[in-house]
Design a protein around this motif. Sequence first.
Motif, short mmCIF file in Angstrom:
data_model
loop_
_atom_site.label_atom_id
_atom_site.label_comp_id
_atom_site.label_asym_id
_atom_site.label_seq_id
_atom_site.Cartn_x
_atom_site.Cartn_y
_atom_site.Cartn_z
N SER A 254 0.74 -1.11 -0.02
CA SER A 254 -0.14 0.01 -0.28
C SER A 254 0.51 1.26 -0.21
CB SER A 254 -0.57 0.09 1.17
OG SER A 254 0.06 -0.21 2.27
N ARG A 255 0.29 2.14 -0.01
CA ARG A 255 1.30 3.70 0.15
C ARG A 255 1.71 4.23 1.08
NH1 ARG A 255 -2.68 6.20 -3.83
NH2 ARG A 255 -2.24 7.43 -4.82
N LYS B 215 6.61 11.43 -0.11
CA LYS B 215 5.16 11.17 -0.67
C LYS B 215 5.58 11.35 -1.55
CE LYS B 215 2.58 12.42 3.28
NZ LYS B 215 2.28 13.94 4.12
N VAL C 71 6.38 8.25 -3.17
CA VAL C 71 5.44 7.33 -3.47
C VAL C 71 4.78 7.24 -4.84
CG1 VAL C 71 3.36 6.28 -2.43
CG2 VAL C 71 6.04 6.94 -1.59
N GLU C 72 4.47 8.27 -5.17
CA GLU C 72 3.36 8.74 -6.09
C GLU C 72 4.80 8.29 -6.91
OE1 GLU C 72 0.65 8.93 -5.60
OE2 GLU C 72 0.92 9.45 -3.51
N LEU D 3 4.24 4.72 -7.48
CA LEU D 3 3.49 3.97 -8.70
C LEU D 3 2.43 4.20 -9.34
CD1 LEU D 3 0.71 5.44 -4.86
CD2 LEU D 3 1.13 2.37 -6.46
N ASP E 225 2.27 0.76 -10.39
CA ASP E 225 0.72 0.23 -10.30
C ASP E 225 0.07 0.80 -11.57
OD1 ASP E 225 -1.84 -0.42 -9.68
OD2 ASP E 225 -1.57 2.20 -7.93
N GLY F 277 -3.92 2.39 -7.24
CA GLY F 277 -3.32 3.31 -5.96
C GLY F 277 -2.82 2.18 -4.91
N ARG F 278 -2.41 0.75 -5.24
CA ARG F 278 -1.21 0.41 -4.98
C ARG F 278 -1.04 -0.98 -5.59
NH1 ARG F 278 -6.86 -3.46 -1.78
NH2 ARG F 278 -7.18 -4.35 -4.01
#
Length: 214
Positions: free
Chosen positions: A127-128, A153, A156-157, A160, A164, A169-170
């Motif tokens: 997960s995020r 953060k 992370v984006e 993803l 992803d 979103g995970r």
Amino acid sequence: MSEMSAMNRKLIQKLADTLSKQVKHFNKTEAECLIRLFNGLLGDNTERRVGNGLDRGKFRNILHKTFGMTDDMIMDRVFRAFDKDNDSYVSVKEWIEGLSVFLRGTLDEKIKYCFDVYDLNGDGYISREEMFHMLKNSLIRQPTEEDPDEGIKDLVEITLKKMDHDHDGRLSYADFEKAVREENLLLEAFGTCLPDAKSILAFEQHAFQEPLDR
């Protein structure tokens, strides 16, 4: 004593024979060396504690001293990846199974292992929040930054966006596998959980040297 050690040797050889048939990547001689090493790591009172195995502290010590790992969160997850039956001890079978992937795993095996390490709560997704925790943990924070969390953060984006594939979103296992196959460097995207080639070589040279007759 010599009778005892002869019996021990027979038991070790029998166990090595069984494990080398069950576990990929190690032959019987190598399995025997790893069993001896395991027994050595357990310490003198092996007879009494052989039912348990290596506890978290001993195992983390090996990860740190032998393989140069420093990240507490990741070391804890590596322990859990080895400890398949969740009894808080790494048994001799779990030790050899774990090392077969850790030292000599195929890309497929390593993808599965890394995903398991990074899926902190074991729900089948990274997960995020899990990415944030692991990246925050593994990155060296610069003291000049006002809010390092913002940078993480953003990272992370970016991650993803790259990994992803189904945009939920995970990261599912399929997302992670596809991304790593396209770009192998992403295998350890969220922290070092595999040894480098130098550590592997040093460990194998130490573990697989000719055993002295004891």
